[in-house]
Design an enzyme around this catalytic site. Sequence first.
Site, PDB file in Angstrom:
ATOM      1  N   HIS A 266      38.830  84.243   7.295  1.00 21.52           N
ATOM      2  CA  HIS A 266      38.500  82.881   6.872  1.00 21.52           C
ATOM      3  C   HIS A 266      38.873  82.581   5.427  1.00 21.52           C
ATOM      4  O   HIS A 266      39.529  81.589   5.125  1.00 21.52           O
ATOM      5  CB  HIS A 266      37.004  82.604   7.079  1.00 21.52           C
ATOM      6  CG  HIS A 266      36.616  81.243   6.615  1.00 21.52           C
ATOM      7  ND1 HIS A 266      36.162  80.983   5.334  1.00 21.52           N
ATOM      8  CD2 HIS A 266      36.659  80.043   7.227  1.00 21.52           C
ATOM      9  CE1 HIS A 266      35.936  79.691   5.200  1.00 21.52           C
ATOM     10  NE2 HIS A 266      36.230  79.100   6.334  1.00 21.52           N
TER      11      HIS A 266
ATOM     12  N   ASP B 100      40.133  81.925  12.430  1.00 23.26           N
ATOM     13  CA  ASP B 100      40.873  81.403  11.269  1.00 23.26           C
ATOM     14  C   ASP B 100      42.101  82.264  11.000  1.00 23.26           C
ATOM     15  O   ASP B 100      41.979  83.487  10.886  1.00 23.26           O
ATOM     16  CB  ASP B 100      39.968  81.439  10.034  1.00 23.26           C
ATOM     17  CG  ASP B 100      38.697  80.657  10.244  1.00 23.26           C
ATOM     18  OD1 ASP B 100      38.773  79.426  10.345  1.00 23.26           O
ATOM     19  OD2 ASP B 100      37.626  81.291  10.342  1.00 23.26           O
TER      20      ASP B 100
ATOM     21  N   GLU C 238      42.571  78.099  14.179  1.00 20.65           N
ATOM     22  CA  GLU C 238      42.601  77.219  12.999  1.00 20.65           C
ATOM     23  C   GLU C 238      43.678  77.714  12.041  1.00 20.65           C
ATOM     24  O   GLU C 238      43.753  78.905  11.730  1.00 20.65           O
ATOM     25  CB  GLU C 238      41.225  77.205  12.314  1.00 20.65           C
ATOM     26  CG  GLU C 238      41.215  76.248  11.136  1.00 20.65           C
ATOM     27  CD  GLU C 238      39.882  76.172  10.401  1.00 20.65           C
ATOM     28  OE1 GLU C 238      38.840  76.591  10.963  1.00 20.65           O
ATOM     29  OE2 GLU C 238      39.908  75.697   9.253  1.00 20.65           O
TER      30      GLU C 238
ATOM     31  N   GLU D  26      36.697  80.273  18.333  1.00 19.23           N
ATOM     32  CA  GLU D  26      37.355  79.678  17.163  1.00 19.23           C
ATOM     33  C   GLU D  26      37.646  80.807  16.190  1.00 19.23           C
ATOM     34  O   GLU D  26      36.771  81.662  15.947  1.00 19.23           O
ATOM     35  CB  GLU D  26      36.434  78.633  16.520  1.00 19.23           C
ATOM     36  CG  GLU D  26      37.082  77.841  15.382  1.00 19.23           C
ATOM     37  CD  GLU D  26      36.895  78.393  13.994  1.00 19.23           C
ATOM     38  OE1 GLU D  26      37.467  77.830  13.058  1.00 19.23           O
ATOM     39  OE2 GLU D  26      36.179  79.422  13.817  1.00 19.23           O
TER      40      GLU D  26
ATOM     41  N   HIS E 169      32.095  80.206  16.807  1.00 22.41           N
ATOM     42  CA  HIS E 169      32.693  80.032  15.482  1.00 22.41           C
ATOM     43  C   HIS E 169      32.978  81.382  14.822  1.00 22.41           C
ATOM     44  O   HIS E 169      32.046  82.149  14.571  1.00 22.41           O
ATOM     45  CB  HIS E 169      31.700  79.220  14.632  1.00 22.41           C
ATOM     46  CG  HIS E 169      32.141  78.961  13.233  1.00 22.41           C
ATOM     47  ND1 HIS E 169      31.413  79.361  12.134  1.00 22.41           N
ATOM     48  CD2 HIS E 169      33.228  78.313  12.742  1.00 22.41           C
ATOM     49  CE1 HIS E 169      32.015  78.971  11.039  1.00 22.41           C
ATOM     50  NE2 HIS E 169      33.124  78.333  11.371  1.00 22.41           N
TER      51      HIS E 169
END
Length: 259
Positions: free
Chosen positions: A55, A42, A114, A40, A13
């Site tokens: 993020h 952002d 994402e 993962e 993450h």
Amino acid sequence: MILHWRSPLIFAHRGASAHAPENTIAAFELAIQKKADVIELDTKLTADEQVVVIHDQTVDRTTDGTGKVNNLPLAALRELDAGSHFGKDFQNEPIPTLEEALEVCAGKIFINIELTNHMTPFDTLAKKVSQLIAHFALENHILISSFHPIPLRTFHQLSPTIPIGFLAKSGPAGFLSRSWLGRAIVHYQAIHPEKSDVSPNLVKKAHKYGQRVYPFTVNAPEEMAKLFSMGVDGIVTDDPALARQIFDASHSNFYDLSN
Ligand code: G3P
Ligand code: MG
């Protein structure tokens, strides 16, 4: 094709963000070193429409600057220190562009990108991300996710073969993503539920629809073990090495008991 991906997968993450500053090249390199399956990260757009990996809507928490990401041009964002908030060993670690992140990850690990343009869902983020994936020919190594259906729909129109994961917040806020309505609006192959919403029934139902289940953000060993035992297809964690250790331990117990 996501159904060919191994299960369960360990998602790092924001990179291996328990041990390096989130969403930086240092965190991505560490995730690769710790043998995560997927990184993962952002993404959002700068004022001059470049794709960066960060993020929050502002740079305030993770850098030494202030202001909204989409009000700052790339050149200004690149001046910021995105490492010192985590520790002095990471001083001057920059905010990466998506291009840099893909260069580091290509050929080494799957990437879950994402789309975090929740406030500006009609901007060009999905288009720019689709173009970068094509530029690196990474179509078979990407999973796209978002809490917002509009960027997911836009992305799917541009890159219809790349799998999509629909993120679902806990409780009523995630209702759309988990419901028949969500399935009608977004063509998605994976559901990413908040960990506390996962039950054996949720896993069973998702599998009935041919969907993978990737809960977030799972950092406690007992939560990891519980979710693996429910048959999830992966977990999103800040500590991929710990998740691997917990999975291996629960797996070897299983075989010990059956022998
Ligand atoms: O993909 C899981 C997780 O990243 C979603 O929440 O806010 O950490 O991006 P957030
Ligand atoms: Mg995220």
